[in-house]
Design an enzyme around this catalytic site. Structure first.
Site, PDB file in Angstrom:
ATOM      1  N   HIS A 162       0.609  -1.491  -0.078  1.00  0.00           N
ATOM      2  CA  HIS A 162      -0.141   0.039   0.236  1.00  0.00           C
ATOM      3  C   HIS A 162       0.284   1.742  -0.076  1.00  0.00           C
ATOM      4  CE1 HIS A 162       1.282   0.689   4.133  1.00  0.00           C
ATOM      5  NE2 HIS A 162       0.916  -0.506   3.783  1.00  0.00           N
ATOM      6  N   ASP A 163       0.506   2.536  -0.724  1.00  0.00           N
ATOM      7  CA  ASP A 163       1.250   3.701  -0.769  1.00  0.00           C
ATOM      8  C   ASP A 163       2.316   3.489  -1.381  1.00  0.00           C
ATOM      9  OD1 ASP A 163      -1.450   5.328   0.800  1.00  0.00           O
ATOM     10  OD2 ASP A 163      -0.660   3.347   2.413  1.00  0.00           O
ATOM     11  N   GLY A 167       4.928  -0.821   2.810  1.00  0.00           N
ATOM     12  CA  GLY A 167       4.001   0.204   2.516  1.00  0.00           C
ATOM     13  C   GLY A 167       5.080   1.662   3.003  1.00  0.00           C
TER      14      GLY A 167
END
Length: 266
Positions: A127-128, A145
């Site tokens: 994520h991200d 992340g």
């Protein structure tokens, strides 16, 4: 099923949910599942048994191989079900069992993957993450992340990149390497503990970088290794002295914000 271009080819066993947008000449193979908020660009090809879900956009001519899962929710306990995105560029090759997750509200809400990347079997983009163009991730490597990978980075097989780490343009990470700190552009990092051992000379030469610039990069690395003062102080002096755009890229990278600190030359 609105939003499906008339030239798209969809196998009868595939599931394409209402709301998905499928571009011209896209191909969806047997037993694939495409969610209702997915956008596939022109010429995207999903082999068999591919899952694309979430609010995910995939650029034209990208090819995704069997058993990849693209656009699932983050593997983050803080994730509360908010709607976030995964944006993948054009002409990427995403091999078997690759996973790429959408973003989180705390991390800006968007995971980005650039153009012309090669993601070999079993890779993970969390994520991200913000991943540049022409990135190569070798089999079973992983990004935690919020990682940032600039253009032309190579991550070796079975290597792991700690959350929030930045890897500068043109750097190469050897196989089976743990990277806990930011990596300057054009660096060579290898070994289980992630040591900055020198420059990615092979990559620089393949890109046609001039001998003058390579010599300047060698001198810069030596100054960062042995000069007086702290790493940041040596970097500032380097910025005052250099005339090389390649060295300037290192200076700008080091003087930018860092959540993890830097690998320094061994």
């Amino acid at each position: 099923m609105s939003g499906i271009h008339q030239t798209a080819r969809i196998h009868p066993s595939a599931v394409v949910e209402d709301g998905a947008v499928i571009g011209a000449e896209a191909e969806i193979g047997p037993f694939c599942h495409v969610g209702p908020k997915v956008r596939l660009g022109a010429g995207v090809r999903l082999k068999s048994h591919v899952v694309v879900t979430g609010r995910t956009s995939i650029g034209e001519q990208t090819e995704i191989f069997s058993f990849a899962v693209i656009g699932e929710i983050p593997q983050d306990l803080k994730f509360g079900g908010e709607e976030t995105e995964l944006l993948i560029g054009a002409r990427c090759r995403i091999r078997e069992h690759v996973t790429m997750n959408t973003g989180t509200a705390q991390g800006g809400g968007v995971t980005r993957v650039g153009d012309d990347g090669l993601y070999m079997a079993g890779c993970h983009v969390a994520h991200d993450c913000q991943v540049g163009n022409r990135v190569i991730m070798v089999n079973n490597s992983g990004l935690a992340g919020h990682c940032v990978l600039e253009d032309d980075v190579i991550v070796g097989g079975l290597s792991g990149i700690h959350q929030w780490v930045r890897i500068g343009r043109g750097a190469i990470i050897g196989g089976c390497t743990k990277v806990n700190h930011d990596v300057i552009p054009h660096a060579l990092v290898q070994g289980p503990g992630g040591a900055l051992e020198g420059l990615n000379l092979v990559g620089l030469k393949r890109k046609g970088v001039s001998r003058e610039d390579i010599t300047a990069l060698r001198a810069a690395l030596q100054m960062l290794r042995q000069g007086e003062g702290t790493f940041q102080e040596r970097t500032r002096r380097l910025g005052e002295e250099t005339k090389s755009d390649y060295v300037r890229a290192i200076v700008d990278f080091v003087l930018a914000d860092s959540d993890r600190g830097y690998l320094t030359p061994s």
